[in-house]
Enzyme design. Structure first.
Site, PDB file in Angstrom:
ATOM      1  N   LYS A   1     -10.806  -0.871  -1.853  1.00  0.00           N
ATOM      2  CA  LYS A   1     -10.652  -1.684  -0.645  1.00  0.00           C
ATOM      3  C   LYS A   1     -11.873  -1.397   0.233  1.00  0.00           C
ATOM      4  O   LYS A   1     -12.322  -0.264   0.261  1.00  0.00           O
ATOM      5  CB  LYS A   1      -9.367  -1.294   0.096  1.00  0.00           C
ATOM      6  CG  LYS A   1      -8.103  -1.489  -0.741  1.00  0.00           C
ATOM      7  CD  LYS A   1      -6.891  -0.852  -0.029  1.00  0.00           C
ATOM      8  CE  LYS A   1      -5.674  -0.864  -0.947  1.00  0.00           C
ATOM      9  NZ  LYS A   1      -4.496  -0.194  -0.377  1.00  0.00           N
TER      10      LYS A   1
ATOM     11  N   LYS B   1      -9.082   5.418   6.284  1.00  0.00           N
ATOM     12  CA  LYS B   1      -7.803   4.916   5.774  1.00  0.00           C
ATOM     13  C   LYS B   1      -8.016   3.800   4.760  1.00  0.00           C
ATOM     14  O   LYS B   1      -8.755   2.851   5.024  1.00  0.00           O
ATOM     15  CB  LYS B   1      -6.920   4.426   6.924  1.00  0.00           C
ATOM     16  CG  LYS B   1      -6.309   5.554   7.714  1.00  0.00           C
ATOM     17  CD  LYS B   1      -5.322   5.036   8.747  1.00  0.00           C
ATOM     18  CE  LYS B   1      -4.766   6.202   9.558  1.00  0.00           C
ATOM     19  NZ  LYS B   1      -4.002   5.730  10.713  1.00  0.00           N
TER      20      LYS B   1
ATOM     21  N   ASP C   1       0.881  -1.153   0.000  1.00  0.00           N
ATOM     22  CA  ASP C   1       0.000   0.000   0.000  1.00  0.00           C
ATOM     23  C   ASP C   1       0.936   1.226   0.000  1.00  0.00           C
ATOM     24  O   ASP C   1       2.137   1.098   0.276  1.00  0.00           O
ATOM     25  CB  ASP C   1      -0.877  -0.039   1.266  1.00  0.00           C
ATOM     26  CG  ASP C   1      -1.687   1.219   1.451  1.00  0.00           C
ATOM     27  OD1 ASP C   1      -2.302   1.667   0.465  1.00  0.00           O
ATOM     28  OD2 ASP C   1      -1.697   1.772   2.572  1.00  0.00           O
ATOM     29  N   LEU C   2       0.403   2.387  -0.313  1.00  0.00           N
ATOM     30  CA  LEU C   2       1.252   3.590  -0.376  1.00  0.00           C
ATOM     31  C   LEU C   2       1.091   4.482   0.864  1.00  0.00           C
ATOM     32  O   LEU C   2       1.986   4.573   1.705  1.00  0.00           O
ATOM     33  CB  LEU C   2       0.895   4.386  -1.649  1.00  0.00           C
ATOM     34  CG  LEU C   2       1.511   5.777  -1.782  1.00  0.00           C
ATOM     35  CD1 LEU C   2       3.015   5.690  -1.975  1.00  0.00           C
ATOM     36  CD2 LEU C   2       0.881   6.529  -2.964  1.00  0.00           C
ATOM     37  N   ASP C   3      -0.101   5.124   0.958  1.00  0.00           N
ATOM     38  CA  ASP C   3      -0.322   6.116   2.020  1.00  0.00           C
ATOM     39  C   ASP C   3      -0.282   5.450   3.397  1.00  0.00           C
ATOM     40  O   ASP C   3      -1.067   4.543   3.678  1.00  0.00           O
ATOM     41  CB  ASP C   3      -1.690   6.796   1.835  1.00  0.00           C
ATOM     42  CG  ASP C   3      -1.781   7.578   0.538  1.00  0.00           C
ATOM     43  OD1 ASP C   3      -0.882   8.390   0.279  1.00  0.00           O
ATOM     44  OD2 ASP C   3      -2.754   7.381  -0.219  1.00  0.00           O
TER      45      ASP C   3
ATOM     46  N   THR D   1       1.650  10.132   4.237  1.00  0.00           N
ATOM     47  CA  THR D   1       0.678  11.041   3.619  1.00  0.00           C
ATOM     48  C   THR D   1      -0.690  10.905   4.275  1.00  0.00           C
ATOM     49  O   THR D   1      -1.561  11.747   4.043  1.00  0.00           O
ATOM     50  CB  THR D   1       0.563  10.742   2.111  1.00  0.00           C
ATOM     51  OG1 THR D   1       0.671   9.339   1.953  1.00  0.00           O
ATOM     52  CG2 THR D   1       1.637  11.442   1.319  1.00  0.00           C
TER      53      THR D   1
ATOM     54  N   GLU E   1       0.118  -3.267   4.719  1.00  0.00           N
ATOM     55  CA  GLU E   1      -1.017  -2.339   4.843  1.00  0.00           C
ATOM     56  C   GLU E   1      -1.017  -1.596   6.174  1.00  0.00           C
ATOM     57  O   GLU E   1      -0.579  -2.138   7.185  1.00  0.00           O
ATOM     58  CB  GLU E   1      -2.329  -3.145   4.776  1.00  0.00           C
ATOM     59  CG  GLU E   1      -3.010  -3.136   3.443  1.00  0.00           C
ATOM     60  CD  GLU E   1      -3.534  -1.772   3.013  1.00  0.00           C
ATOM     61  OE1 GLU E   1      -3.610  -0.850   3.851  1.00  0.00           O
ATOM     62  OE2 GLU E   1      -3.876  -1.624   1.830  1.00  0.00           O
ATOM     63  N   ASP E   2      -1.562  -0.389   6.163  1.00  0.00           N
ATOM     64  CA  ASP E   2      -1.748   0.343   7.430  1.00  0.00           C
ATOM     65  C   ASP E   2      -3.230   0.549   7.727  1.00  0.00           C
ATOM     66  O   ASP E   2      -3.568   1.261   8.676  1.00  0.00           O
ATOM     67  CB  ASP E   2      -1.073   1.719   7.388  1.00  0.00           C
ATOM     68  CG  ASP E   2      -1.819   2.685   6.491  1.00  0.00           C
ATOM     69  OD1 ASP E   2      -2.248   2.269   5.390  1.00  0.00           O
ATOM     70  OD2 ASP E   2      -2.025   3.850   6.888  1.00  0.00           O
TER      71      ASP E   2
ATOM     72  N   SER F   1      -2.593   0.546  -4.346  1.00  0.00           N
ATOM     73  CA  SER F   1      -3.059   1.718  -3.595  1.00  0.00           C
ATOM     74  C   SER F   1      -4.408   2.199  -4.096  1.00  0.00           C
ATOM     75  O   SER F   1      -4.687   2.144  -5.290  1.00  0.00           O
ATOM     76  CB  SER F   1      -2.036   2.850  -3.751  1.00  0.00           C
ATOM     77  OG  SER F   1      -2.573   4.075  -3.303  1.00  0.00           O
ATOM     78  N   ALA F   2      -5.225   2.716  -3.186  1.00  0.00           N
ATOM     79  CA  ALA F   2      -6.519   3.295  -3.561  1.00  0.00           C
ATOM     80  C   ALA F   2      -6.353   4.687  -4.161  1.00  0.00           C
ATOM     81  O   ALA F   2      -7.291   5.241  -4.736  1.00  0.00           O
ATOM     82  CB  ALA F   2      -7.404   3.391  -2.326  1.00  0.00           C
TER      83      ALA F   2
HETATM   84  C1  BG6 Z   1      -5.681   5.733   0.229  1.00  0.00           C
HETATM   85  C2  BG6 Z   1      -5.751   6.569   1.485  1.00  0.00           C
HETATM   86  O1  BG6 Z   1      -4.372   5.273   0.057  1.00  0.00           O
HETATM   87  O2  BG6 Z   1      -6.048   6.507  -0.909  1.00  0.00           O
HETATM   88  C3  BG6 Z   1      -7.127   7.209   1.631  1.00  0.00           C
HETATM   89  O3  BG6 Z   1      -5.498   5.747   2.609  1.00  0.00           O
HETATM   90  C4  BG6 Z   1      -7.468   7.985   0.368  1.00  0.00           C
HETATM   91  O4  BG6 Z   1      -7.124   8.059   2.745  1.00  0.00           O
HETATM   92  C5  BG6 Z   1      -7.355   7.059  -0.848  1.00  0.00           C
HETATM   93  O5  BG6 Z   1      -8.786   8.513   0.433  1.00  0.00           O
HETATM   94  C6  BG6 Z   1      -7.643   7.805  -2.164  1.00  0.00           C
HETATM   95  O6  BG6 Z   1      -6.619   8.736  -2.389  1.00  0.00           O
HETATM   96  P1  BG6 Z   1      -6.666   9.898  -3.456  1.00  0.00           P
HETATM   97  O7  BG6 Z   1      -5.239  10.405  -3.477  1.00  0.00           O
HETATM   98  O8  BG6 Z   1      -7.068   9.286  -4.771  1.00  0.00           O
HETATM   99  O9  BG6 Z   1      -7.657  10.911  -2.990  1.00  0.00           O
HETATM  100 MG    MG Z   2      -2.701   3.175   3.593  1.00  0.00          MG
END
Ligand code: BG6
Ligand code: MG
Length: 221
Positions: free
Chosen positions: A149, A49, A13-15, A21, A173-174, A118-119
């Site tokens: 997710k 999240k 996962d990224l964020d 972030t 994942e976090d 990542s989402a």
């Molecule tokens: C996820 C974050 O990685 O991405 C969420 O944990 C976030 O908080 C989601 O809403 C979507 O991100 P973005 O950058 O497309 O708004």
């Molecule tokens: Mg995350």
């Protein structure tokens, strides 16, 4: 002590996993929630999240007991993303979370396939800012999936692109939504953070510093 089979692929996962972030997503959503006279708390934020941008706004609206027409809904999504993009402008490689670079280098040296799941629709911008894009053989982000997710699509697409069976993949994942997604996809799920924030994970570590090369060696070959 970890007791596990050997895996051949790592999906990150990224964020909140590679870079913090998550705090900027929280700040940007807090500002939107304030417009609905709702004070978004850290506990509320746990529900956001890993969840897509539009699903996050739906959750906030339900917490604030508000409804919006479609055009206003879209304009708040736009506003949130503009604020978020401003907040991440100054992200540099020094923002990589502790132990991430060593983990990526270890996996690369061990010839383990590395993918992103990542989402976020901003994933490419952030990977570039962190200067780690080249580690990833596949990048599945919020633009590439129909189902966010906790649906497993993002990780299943990653394992398919890397030609590795789901059971041979480890997901980092976090978020609880991400842990559910990984398990629903048949993968080994490693939670990063405090154990009380998660359920159904296979293992939990506070961060990558705690997941040293000796432990990585047990997880992967
Ligand atoms: C996820 C974050 O990685 O991405 C969420 O944990 C976030 O908080 C989601 O809403 C979507 O991100 P973005 O950058 O497309 O708004
Ligand atoms: Mg995350």
């Amino acid at each position: 002590m970890i007791k596990t089979k050997k895996h051949h692929c790592a999906l990150f996962d990224l964020d909140g996993v590679l870079v913090d972030t998550a705090k900027y997503h929280f700040l940007a959503w807090k500002k939107i929630a304030a417009e609905f006279d709702y004070e978004l708390t850290e506990a509320d934020n746990e529900q956001l999240k890993g969840v897509s941008r539009s699903d996050s706004l739906k959750i906030i609206l339900s917490l604030a007991k508000k409804t919006l027409d479609e055009v206003t809904f879209e304009s708040f999504l736009h506003q949130k993303n503009n604020d978020y993009l401003n907040l991440i402008q100054e992200v540099t490689p020094s923002d990589l979370l502790v132990g991430v670079k060593r983990t990526l280098d270890f996996l690369k040296k061990s010839k383990i396939k590395i993918g992103l799941g990542s989402a976020s629709k901003n994933a490419l911008i952030i990977l570039d800012k962190l200067q780690i894009t080249s580690y990833f053989e596949t990048i599945v982000d919020g633009n590439a999936v129909q189902n966010g997710k906790p649906h497993p699509e993002v990780f299943l697409k990653g394992s398919k692109a890397l030609n590795v069976a789901p059971e041979d993949c480890v997901v980092f994942e976090d978020s609880q939504a991400g842990i559910i997604a990984a398990k629903a996809g048949g993968m080994t799920a490693i939670a990063l953070g405090r154990p009380e924030s998660f359920s159904k994970m296979d293992y939990c570590f506070p961060d990558f510093e705690a997941l040293d090369n000796e432990k990585l060696q047990i997880l992967f070959n």
